[in-house]
Design a protein around this motif. Sequence first.
Motif, PDB file in Angstrom:
ATOM      1  N   THR A   8      37.048  37.065  67.563  1.00 19.59           N
ATOM      2  CA  THR A   8      37.659  36.177  66.593  1.00 19.59           C
ATOM      3  C   THR A   8      37.819  36.589  65.416  1.00 19.59           C
ATOM      4  OG1 THR A   8      36.383  34.022  67.793  1.00 19.59           O
ATOM      5  CG2 THR A   8      37.404  33.794  65.602  1.00 19.59           C
ATOM      6  N   THR A   9      36.882  37.383  65.012  1.00 22.09           N
ATOM      7  CA  THR A   9      37.367  38.157  63.879  1.00 22.09           C
ATOM      8  C   THR A   9      38.423  39.221  63.700  1.00 22.09           C
ATOM      9  OG1 THR A   9      34.928  38.011  63.421  1.00 22.09           O
ATOM     10  CG2 THR A   9      36.127  39.905  61.979  1.00 22.09           C
ATOM     11  N   GLU A  10      38.487  39.811  64.867  1.00 24.55           N
ATOM     12  CA  GLU A  10      39.569  40.700  65.320  1.00 24.55           C
ATOM     13  C   GLU A  10      40.848  40.213  65.231  1.00 24.55           C
ATOM     14  OE1 GLU A  10      39.326  43.936  65.724  1.00 24.55           O
ATOM     15  OE2 GLU A  10      41.498  44.310  65.959  1.00 24.55           O
ATOM     16  N   LYS A  11      40.789  39.154  65.843  1.00 24.32           N
ATOM     17  CA  LYS A  11      42.254  38.356  65.641  1.00 24.32           C
ATOM     18  C   LYS A  11      42.626  37.837  64.108  1.00 24.32           C
ATOM     19  CE  LYS A  11      42.258  36.145  70.298  1.00 24.32           C
ATOM     20  NZ  LYS A  11      42.208  34.896  70.913  1.00 24.32           N
ATOM     21  N   SER A  12      41.684  37.683  63.356  1.00 25.46           N
ATOM     22  CA  SER A  12      42.087  37.214  61.960  1.00 25.46           C
ATOM     23  C   SER A  12      42.707  38.387  61.107  1.00 25.46           C
ATOM     24  CB  SER A  12      40.964  36.655  61.478  1.00 25.46           C
ATOM     25  OG  SER A  12      39.860  37.596  61.237  1.00 25.46           O
ATOM     26  N   LYS A  13      42.162  39.548  61.711  1.00 30.06           N
ATOM     27  CA  LYS A  13      42.731  40.792  60.810  1.00 30.06           C
ATOM     28  C   LYS A  13      44.217  41.017  61.167  1.00 30.06           C
ATOM     29  CE  LYS A  13      38.590  43.147  61.269  1.00 30.06           C
ATOM     30  NZ  LYS A  13      37.867  44.514  61.910  1.00 30.06           N
ATOM     31  N   ARG A  14      44.865  40.442  61.945  1.00 28.47           N
ATOM     32  CA  ARG A  14      46.307  40.818  62.354  1.00 28.47           C
ATOM     33  C   ARG A  14      47.378  39.836  62.102  1.00 28.47           C
ATOM     34  NH1 ARG A  14      46.651  45.542  65.487  1.00 28.47           N
ATOM     35  NH2 ARG A  14      44.687  46.267  66.107  1.00 28.47           N
ATOM     36  N   ARG A  15      48.502  40.136  61.853  1.00 26.43           N
ATOM     37  CA  ARG A  15      49.583  39.113  61.513  1.00 26.43           C
ATOM     38  C   ARG A  15      50.336  39.012  62.793  1.00 26.43           C
ATOM     39  NH1 ARG A  15      54.655  40.642  57.977  1.00 26.43           N
ATOM     40  NH2 ARG A  15      55.874  38.802  58.200  1.00 26.43           N
ATOM     41  N   VAL A  16      50.263  37.630  63.510  1.00 26.67           N
ATOM     42  CA  VAL A  16      50.947  37.223  64.412  1.00 26.67           C
ATOM     43  C   VAL A  16      52.426  36.852  64.075  1.00 26.67           C
ATOM     44  CG1 VAL A  16      51.144  35.832  66.571  1.00 26.67           C
ATOM     45  CG2 VAL A  16      48.914  36.643  65.739  1.00 26.67           C
ATOM     46  N   ARG A  17      53.575  37.429  64.471  1.00 22.61           N
ATOM     47  CA  ARG A  17      54.917  37.134  64.173  1.00 22.61           C
ATOM     48  C   ARG A  17      55.574  36.321  65.134  1.00 22.61           C
ATOM     49  NH1 ARG A  17      55.645  43.772  62.791  1.00 22.61           N
ATOM     50  NH2 ARG A  17      54.248  43.521  61.112  1.00 22.61           N
ATOM     51  N   LEU A  18      55.102  36.239  66.261  1.00 26.18           N
ATOM     52  CA  LEU A  18      55.758  35.352  67.262  1.00 26.18           C
ATOM     53  C   LEU A  18      55.439  34.098  67.449  1.00 26.18           C
ATOM     54  CD1 LEU A  18      56.124  38.464  69.779  1.00 26.18           C
ATOM     55  CD2 LEU A  18      57.632  37.557  67.963  1.00 26.18           C
ATOM     56  N   PRO A  19      56.333  33.088  68.180  1.00 22.23           N
ATOM     57  CA  PRO A  19      55.859  31.801  68.154  1.00 22.23           C
ATOM     58  C   PRO A  19      54.745  31.689  69.452  1.00 22.23           C
ATOM     59  CG  PRO A  19      57.950  32.253  69.046  1.00 22.23           C
ATOM     60  CD  PRO A  19      57.723  33.336  68.063  1.00 22.23           C
ATOM     61  N   PRO A  20      54.197  30.653  69.773  1.00 25.87           N
ATOM     62  CA  PRO A  20      53.358  30.291  70.767  1.00 25.87           C
ATOM     63  C   PRO A  20      54.128  30.617  72.218  1.00 25.87           C
ATOM     64  CG  PRO A  20      52.874  28.621  69.279  1.00 25.87           C
ATOM     65  CD  PRO A  20      54.123  29.434  68.770  1.00 25.87           C
ATOM     66  N   SER A  21      53.118  30.855  73.038  1.00 27.53           N
ATOM     67  CA  SER A  21      53.742  31.222  74.547  1.00 27.53           C
ATOM     68  C   SER A  21      54.644  32.196  74.518  1.00 27.53           C
ATOM     69  CB  SER A  21      54.105  29.994  75.161  1.00 27.53           C
ATOM     70  OG  SER A  21      53.380  28.641  75.013  1.00 27.53           O
ATOM     71  N   ASP A  22      54.398  33.402  73.890  1.00 26.81           N
ATOM     72  CA  ASP A  22      55.394  34.189  73.767  1.00 26.81           C
ATOM     73  C   ASP A  22      55.276  35.634  74.798  1.00 26.81           C
ATOM     74  OD1 ASP A  22      53.841  35.213  70.682  1.00 26.81           O
ATOM     75  OD2 ASP A  22      53.148  35.312  72.655  1.00 26.81           O
ATOM     76  N   VAL A  37      44.610  41.335  77.847  1.00 21.63           N
ATOM     77  CA  VAL A  37      43.611  40.943  76.965  1.00 21.63           C
ATOM     78  C   VAL A  37      43.675  41.661  75.390  1.00 21.63           C
ATOM     79  CG1 VAL A  37      40.970  41.684  76.579  1.00 21.63           C
ATOM     80  CG2 VAL A  37      41.944  40.870  78.754  1.00 21.63           C
ATOM     81  N   GLU A  38      44.481  42.683  75.277  1.00 20.93           N
ATOM     82  CA  GLU A  38      44.556  43.287  74.236  1.00 20.93           C
ATOM     83  C   GLU A  38      45.780  42.537  73.386  1.00 20.93           C
ATOM     84  OE1 GLU A  38      43.159  45.296  72.358  1.00 20.93           O
ATOM     85  OE2 GLU A  38      41.783  46.365  73.851  1.00 20.93           O
ATOM     86  N   PHE A  39      46.683  42.134  73.842  1.00 17.20           N
ATOM     87  CA  PHE A  39      47.865  40.977  73.072  1.00 17.20           C
ATOM     88  C   PHE A  39      47.052  39.801  72.841  1.00 17.20           C
ATOM     89  CE2 PHE A  39      51.240  43.771  74.727  1.00 17.20           C
ATOM     90  CZ  PHE A  39      52.150  43.937  73.378  1.00 17.20           C
ATOM     91  N   ASP A  40      46.022  39.323  73.674  1.00 15.94           N
ATOM     92  CA  ASP A  40      45.456  38.120  73.234  1.00 15.94           C
ATOM     93  C   ASP A  40      44.607  38.273  71.949  1.00 15.94           C
ATOM     94  OD1 ASP A  40      43.910  35.166  74.268  1.00 15.94           O
ATOM     95  OD2 ASP A  40      42.308  36.996  74.066  1.00 15.94           O
ATOM     96  N   ARG A  41      43.886  39.387  72.252  1.00 12.45           N
ATOM     97  CA  ARG A  41      42.817  40.006  71.027  1.00 12.45           C
ATOM     98  C   ARG A  41      43.537  40.079  69.695  1.00 12.45           C
ATOM     99  NH1 ARG A  41      38.992  45.436  71.414  1.00 12.45           N
ATOM    100  NH2 ARG A  41      38.158  45.092  69.475  1.00 12.45           N
ATOM    101  N   ALA A  42      44.888  40.242  69.798  1.00 11.34           N
ATOM    102  CA  ALA A  42      45.789  40.446  68.496  1.00 11.34           C
ATOM    103  C   ALA A  42      46.161  39.094  68.184  1.00 11.34           C
ATOM    104  CB  ALA A  42      47.011  41.473  68.939  1.00 11.34           C
ATOM    105  N   GLY A  43      46.092  37.992  68.795  1.00 14.78           N
ATOM    106  CA  GLY A  43      46.376  36.765  68.444  1.00 14.78           C
ATOM    107  C   GLY A  43      47.542  36.084  69.048  1.00 14.78           C
ATOM    108  N   TYR A  44      48.342  36.580  70.004  1.00 16.09           N
ATOM    109  CA  TYR A  44      49.287  36.270  70.782  1.00 16.09           C
ATOM    110  C   TYR A  44      49.070  35.224  71.898  1.00 16.09           C
ATOM    111  CZ  TYR A  44      52.104  39.871  68.489  1.00 16.09           C
ATOM    112  OH  TYR A  44      52.405  40.715  67.811  1.00 16.09           O
ATOM    113  N   ASP A  45      49.813  34.347  72.195  1.00 11.54           N
ATOM    114  CA  ASP A  45      49.340  33.257  73.202  1.00 11.54           C
ATOM    115  C   ASP A  45      49.901  34.046  74.486  1.00 11.54           C
ATOM    116  OD1 ASP A  45      48.984  31.152  74.729  1.00 11.54           O
ATOM    117  OD2 ASP A  45      50.913  30.277  74.396  1.00 11.54           O
TER     118      ASP A  45
END
Length: 445
Positions: A8-22, A37-45
Motif C-alpha cells: 500500500t505504501t509502495e503504491k502511494s509513492k507512484r503517480r498513476v497516469r492512466l484511467p481505471p481498467s487500463d 503484480v508489478e503493475f498492480d503494485r504501481a497503482g494500475y488497475d
Amino acid sequence: MDTNADYTTEKSKRRVRLPPSDICVVGLGYVGLPIAVEFDRAGYDVVGFDIDNKKIDQLRSGVDPTGDVGGRRVKTSEVQFTADEMAIERSRYVIVTVPTPIDDLKNPNLTYVESAGETIGRNITPGTTVVLESTVYPGATREILAPAIEGTSGLISGDDFYLGYSPERLVPGDDENGFRNVVKIVSGQDDDVLEDLTELYESVVDAGIHKAPDIEVAEAAKCIENIQRDLNIALVNELAITCNNLDLDTHAVLEAAGTKWNFHDYRPGLVGGHCIPVDPFYIIYESERNGFSPKLIQQGREINEYMPKHVGKETLKALNECGNVLRESVVLVLGLAYKPNVGDIRTSAVDGTIQTLQEYGVNVVGYDPHVDEDLATKMFDIDVQRELIFDAVDAILFATPHDEFRNIDFTMAATEMTDNPILIDVMGVLTPERYENSTLEYRRI
C-alpha cells in the motif's frame, strides 16, 4: 518467495497516469504473473487473463503456481485474475506474455502468439495498444500477431489498434534482476506508440528505458542477449571437453587464464531453461529465410546440446576407473532443476545425462528439494528421494548447485556410500582441496 514489503505504501509513492481498467496481461506464467503484480503494485488497475482455469483458481486463492512471485504478493495484490477473455475489452493496454517454444525440427512455434492474437481480436476495443513481450524472431510481431488480431477483430493495425514490442528480461529465482531492476527495451510501430509505451513502462521500471528505433530491432536484441550467453558457455564447454580429453583440470585452466584483466569469466555446465536453448533458433530461422545461415550460432547450440552426454560419459569414466561395474552402480543426481534455486524441470538439460547413464545400465536416483518428487519421477523415469540419503550410492553427480547443497559435508557423505565413492562436480562450485585427504574421488567437468 514472499516478502514483507508494504505494498500500500509502495503504491502511494507512484503517480498513476492512466484511467481505471487500463492493463490486461495475457498469459500468467513465469513472465506474465510478475508483470501483472508489478503493475498492480504501481497503482494500475490490472486484469490477469489465462486460459488455464486451474491456474486462475490457484491465483484467486492466493497461491502462486510459478513459485517465483510468492503467495503473499499474489494474495495481497488487487489483480483481477480471470479465464474470461471478455476482460480484454475493457483494457487500454494488452501485454502478451505467452510461451514461444520451438518444434521438433527446432523451428519457432508461434501458435501461442497467434492464438493469443485471435483471442485479443475477438475482444479488443479500438484505440487499444497491444504489447508483445514473448521472444520472437525479427518481424514476427507484425507478421504473426498483427494479422491474428486483425483477422478476428476486423480492425486495422496502426489505424484502429496499435502494436509495441518490449521483450521480457526476467530471471526466475533472481531477486536482484527482477522486472523493475533491469533496463526495459521498448519499441512501437510509430513514434507516438513508442512515446506512449515509454511513459507506461517508466512508471514501473526503476532501472530505466531503452527506446529501440523499431520493433524489429527490439525483437532481435532479445534473441541476441541469450545467443551471446549461449556462445560464451559453449566456448568453455568445448574447452572442458578438450581439457577432459587431455587429462587437464578445466577449472584450473580457467582460473589461470582468468588472471588476465580482460578475460571473461564463464564456467562449463549444462544449459537448460526456456531462453538460452531456444532463442538462438529464432535468429537462425529468420536469418536462413533471408539467405544466410549463421554457422557460429548453430555450432554453439550443438556444443551445448552435446554437453549432457559428455557429463554422462565423464561419470561413466569415473565409475570405470574406480573399479565399479556399470550395471551394478548407483549414481545419485543432486539437483534436477535447470538452474540453481528454482523448481522448474521442464527444460532441464540433466535429462540427457541421466539417459546416457541409463543406456549403460547405471541405476540413477535423484534428489532436489525444489522439485515435486512425483513430477520428477515421471519426467526423468528415475527414483527420486524425498529425503537425501547417500546409503548404497557409488557416485554423486552434483548437477544443480542449489544453495541448500553448499552446506553438505560430502566427506561425511562418503562414509555412507559404497567403497571408492565418487563426487562429480559439474559446475566446479566446490573446493577441491577439501577432498585431497578424503576417501572421496573428487572430479569436476
